[in-house]
Design an enzyme around this catalytic site. Structure first.
Site, PDB file in Angstrom:
ATOM      1  N   GLU A   1       3.533  10.019 -63.259  1.00 53.27           N
ATOM      2  CA  GLU A   1       4.177  11.007 -64.146  1.00 53.27           C
ATOM      3  C   GLU A   1       4.080  12.344 -63.442  1.00 53.27           C
ATOM      4  O   GLU A   1       2.992  12.870 -63.248  1.00 53.27           O
ATOM      5  CB  GLU A   1       3.440  11.076 -65.495  1.00 53.27           C
ATOM      6  CG  GLU A   1       3.430   9.781 -66.277  1.00 53.27           C
ATOM      7  CD  GLU A   1       4.813   9.347 -66.713  1.00 53.27           C
ATOM      8  OE1 GLU A   1       5.726  10.187 -66.776  1.00 53.27           O
ATOM      9  OE2 GLU A   1       4.988   8.146 -66.975  1.00 53.27           O
ATOM     10  N   CYS A  43       4.591  19.891 -68.682  1.00 47.35           N
ATOM     11  CA  CYS A  43       5.632  19.278 -67.852  1.00 47.35           C
ATOM     12  C   CYS A  43       6.957  19.196 -68.603  1.00 47.35           C
ATOM     13  O   CYS A  43       8.016  19.159 -68.001  1.00 47.35           O
ATOM     14  CB  CYS A  43       5.195  17.889 -67.431  1.00 47.35           C
ATOM     15  SG  CYS A  43       4.756  16.864 -68.849  1.00 47.35           S
TER      16      CYS A  43
HETATM   17  P1  NAD Z   1      -1.935  17.932 -58.905  1.00 43.77           P
HETATM   18  O1  NAD Z   1      -0.987  16.934 -58.405  1.00 43.77           O
HETATM   19  O2  NAD Z   1      -2.386  19.011 -58.009  1.00 43.77           O
HETATM   20  O3  NAD Z   1      -3.284  17.238 -59.440  1.00 43.77           O
HETATM   21  C1  NAD Z   1      -3.260  16.221 -60.418  1.00 43.77           C
HETATM   22  C2  NAD Z   1      -4.497  15.346 -60.240  1.00 43.77           C
HETATM   23  O4  NAD Z   1      -4.380  14.648 -59.000  1.00 43.77           O
HETATM   24  C3  NAD Z   1      -5.817  16.115 -60.171  1.00 43.77           C
HETATM   25  O5  NAD Z   1      -6.817  15.370 -60.795  1.00 43.77           O
HETATM   26  C4  NAD Z   1      -6.066  16.202 -58.668  1.00 43.77           C
HETATM   27  O6  NAD Z   1      -7.407  16.364 -58.312  1.00 43.77           O
HETATM   28  C5  NAD Z   1      -5.545  14.855 -58.214  1.00 43.77           C
HETATM   29  N1  NAD Z   1      -5.150  14.822 -56.800  1.00 43.77           N
HETATM   30  C6  NAD Z   1      -4.685  15.838 -56.037  1.00 43.77           C
HETATM   31  N2  NAD Z   1      -4.443  15.404 -54.784  1.00 43.77           N
HETATM   32  C7  NAD Z   1      -4.759  14.085 -54.756  1.00 43.77           C
HETATM   33  C8  NAD Z   1      -4.708  13.086 -53.747  1.00 43.77           C
HETATM   34  N3  NAD Z   1      -4.300  13.369 -52.520  1.00 43.77           N
HETATM   35  N4  NAD Z   1      -5.102  11.828 -54.060  1.00 43.77           N
HETATM   36  C9  NAD Z   1      -5.509  11.526 -55.319  1.00 43.77           C
HETATM   37  N5  NAD Z   1      -5.585  12.446 -56.322  1.00 43.77           N
HETATM   38  C10 NAD Z   1      -5.201  13.709 -56.046  1.00 43.77           C
HETATM   39  O7  NAD Z   1      -1.266  18.516 -60.239  1.00 43.77           O
HETATM   40  P2  NAD Z   1      -1.817  19.701 -61.158  1.00 43.77           P
HETATM   41  O8  NAD Z   1      -1.552  20.983 -60.465  1.00 43.77           O
HETATM   42  O9  NAD Z   1      -3.180  19.369 -61.631  1.00 43.77           O
HETATM   43  O10 NAD Z   1      -0.867  19.552 -62.441  1.00 43.77           O
HETATM   44  C11 NAD Z   1       0.369  20.173 -62.579  1.00 43.77           C
HETATM   45  C12 NAD Z   1       1.496  19.187 -62.307  1.00 43.77           C
HETATM   46  O11 NAD Z   1       1.386  18.075 -63.201  1.00 43.77           O
HETATM   47  C13 NAD Z   1       2.864  19.762 -62.556  1.00 43.77           C
HETATM   48  O12 NAD Z   1       3.724  19.369 -61.513  1.00 43.77           O
HETATM   49  C14 NAD Z   1       3.296  19.124 -63.866  1.00 43.77           C
HETATM   50  O13 NAD Z   1       4.699  19.020 -64.058  1.00 43.77           O
HETATM   51  C15 NAD Z   1       2.677  17.786 -63.742  1.00 43.77           C
HETATM   52  N6  NAD Z   1       2.548  17.137 -65.043  1.00 43.77           N
HETATM   53  C16 NAD Z   1       3.373  16.090 -65.324  1.00 43.77           C
HETATM   54  C17 NAD Z   1       3.303  15.472 -66.565  1.00 43.77           C
HETATM   55  C18 NAD Z   1       4.191  14.306 -66.906  1.00 43.77           C
HETATM   56  O14 NAD Z   1       3.920  13.633 -67.895  1.00 43.77           O
HETATM   57  N7  NAD Z   1       5.244  14.032 -66.150  1.00 43.77           N
HETATM   58  C19 NAD Z   1       2.379  15.933 -67.519  1.00 43.77           C
HETATM   59  C20 NAD Z   1       1.562  17.014 -67.182  1.00 43.77           C
HETATM   60  C21 NAD Z   1       1.643  17.608 -65.936  1.00 43.77           C
END
Ligand code: NAD
Length: 485
Positions: free
Chosen positions: A253, A287
């Site tokens: 997501e 999001c």
């Molecule tokens: P992010 O991708 O930076 O981090 C999300 C999670 O992934 C965190 O727990 C992070 O530590 C982990 N992560 C980061 N790099 C990783 C890797 N290489 N391997 C495994 N895990 C890793 O996102 P964010 O900044 O925390 O959140 C914001 C983003 O989330 C926005 O793009 C938003 O649109 C999206 N979002 C989407 C939804 C949806 O339902 N589509 C809902 C909420 C947020």
């Protein structure tokens, strides 16, 4: 109201609360004040190994529990969240900067609802049977996968973490969860609640740490059979490439750049109120928030005037003050990223109709990260401002001539998560809903959620769907059994 938090947060592994094996921690900042208020475990592959081992050990017995037993334990967790709701709401606000009223009304109630919903869903689950004429009977078993990973972002920390954990546990899996390192506190508090709720050791493990260290070790672990991830498109792509050779099940997501299509015949007042909400709820850090507002040309000027006038009245400041609609941006890094995106929009020729600035409230929040709700105008679909996800209190207005142009503009994005359509014209609403390239369409509403519905995006916004039976299917493997009659 106070939080009884240790200064050093701990991982939850095999039923124990323990520090990271390396002894290393990162600072956790309250974005409304800029102050460090606790430390988060900076876990690595060794902590992940321990957690995966605990989950593997717990799986044989957890996967054999009856639906009734799982129902009772998940319900206990839901009750635990409800009993601690004031403390959890304060913790969520302190960690994210979101208004306390929002944590109370949305984040925490939804976290307990997630457990209640999947506790009950597992009692009503059914699988298929196919009679092959009079020759054979096929039935489908849906069996838990084993150890699964749940990785969540910072914008709705407990809400989204529990949205993954609850169906995974309900379906009989054991979980290693990695919450966002930016907002770890409610996940830590959930560990305590799960211990008290009678969840057996190792069934749920919560490991804190960065994506690069703990996250990558978790997704790459060969014992992890499925990954349910919510976060940015960039990270989703990284996880997909890291795991491709291991053929793990993936539910991704990811980001959005959601359009709102406003037609002249809509219910004007409801549309205005809801467009304010869809644009600036949670500082625009959802999001599903609207970021591209498309308005029929005949009412464009009226909309611009009334919308901007109301946006200017939204109060920004201390998230503990009930009168503030907009709180702090989640972190200094994200705050600077949003301000840079506003500068880019200006360089691209955008007119700033309101906002666009950092705010420094008086008193305890003087060093916090606040940005005024921002409305931009004058940029086409090809510019960077319209292409990239800003994920903050920034929206852009654009007019359209007719339905065809509205659809072209709405679909002119690499993302495809959600859209809202405002019209009283029933046939047009259905026609447009069918042609929008996104996973969720709201007509004359926004974020009206029913947990049974499929949730997710298309294009760069997602792979797979969460919610209802979709989530239970994701967390199980279908096995067909054919009996010759
Ligand atoms: P992010 O991708 O930076 O981090 C999300 C999670 O992934 C965190 O727990 C992070 O530590 C982990 N992560 C980061 N790099 C990783 C890797 N290489 N391997 C495994 N895990 C890793 O996102 P964010 O900044 O925390 O959140 C914001 C983003 O989330 C926005 O793009 C938003 O649109 C999206 N979002 C989407 C939804 C949806 O339902 N589509 C809902 C909420 C947020």
């Amino acid at each position: 109201m106070s939080l009884s938090l240790p200064y050093h947060l701990e991982n939850y592994i095999d039923g124990y609360l323990i520090g990271p094996l390396s002894g290393r921690f990162t600072e956790n900042v309250n974005p409304a004040t800029g102050e460090v208020y606790c430390l988060t475990p900076d876990s690595n592959e060794k902590d992940i190994e321990l957690a995966v081992h605990a989950a593997r050990k717990a799986f044989p017995s957890w996967s054999k529990t009856s639906a009734d037993e799982r129902f009772n334990i998940l319900l206990n967790i839901a009750k635990g969240i409800e009993d601690a709701k004031e403390m959890l709401a304060l913790a969520e606000t302190q960690d994210t900067g979101k208004p306390l009223w929002l944590s109370r009304q949305v984040d925490i109630p939804r976290a307990s609802a997630n457990f209640r919903f999947f506790a009950s869903a597992i009692k009503h689950d059914a699988s298929e049977a196919h009679a092959t004429d009079t020759v054979a009977l096929n039935y489908t078993l849906r069996q838990p996968l084993g150890v699964v990973a749940c990785i969540s972002p910072w914008n709705l920390p407990l809400y989204l973490l529990t949205w993954k954990i609850a169906p995974a546990l309900a379906a009989g899996n054991c979980v290693v969860a990695k919450p966002s390192e930016v907002t770890p506190v409610t996940a830590f508090l959930l560990s305590r609640i799960c211990r008290e709720a009678g969840l057996p050791p190792g069934v749920l493990n919560i490991v804190h740490g960065t994506g690069v260290s703990a996250g990558e070790a978790l997704v790459a672990h060969p014992e992890v059979k499925a990954i349910s991830f919510t976060g940015s498109t960039k990270t989703g792509a990284r996880i997909a490439s890291l795991t491709a050779g291991q053929f793990k099940k993936l539910s991704l997501e990811m980001g959005g750049k959601n359009p709102s299509l406003i037609f002249a015949d809509c219910n004007w007042e409801t549309m205005l109120q809801e467009t304010i909400r869809s644009s600036f709820s949670n500082q625009g850090e959802i999001c599903l928030c609207t970021s591209r507002i498309l308005v029929e040309a005949s009412v464009y000027e009226k909309f611009r005037e009334e919308f901007v006038q109301r946006v200017k009245q939204l109060s920004v400041g201390d998230p503990l003050d009930e009168n503030n609609y907009v709180g702090a941006i989640v972190s200094k890094i994200h705050y600077e990223k949003i301000l840079r995106a506003i500068e880019t929009a200006k360089k691209e020729g955008a007119t700033v109709l309101c906002g666009g600035e950092a705010v420094h409230p008086q008193g305890r929040c003087a060093n916090g990260y606040f940005i005024t709700p921002t409305v931009l105008e004058g940029l086409g679909p090809e510019c960077e401002t319209n292409r990239i996800e800003i994920f903050g209190p920034v929206v852009k207005l654009q007019s359209f001539r007719d339905e065809t142009e509205a659809l072209q503009l709405a679909n002119a994005s690499g993302y495809g998560l959600a859209a809202t359509v405002w019209t009283q014209h029933l046939t047009r609403a259905h026609r447009i809903a069918g042609q929008l390239e996104c996973g969720i369409v709201w007509i004359n509403c926004w974020m009206l959620r029913d947990l049974r519905t499929p949730f997710g995006g298309m294009k760069q916004s997602g792979l797979g769907r969460e919610g209802g039976w979709e989530a239970l299917r994701f967390f199980t493997e279908a096995k067909n059994v054919c009996i010759r009659l």
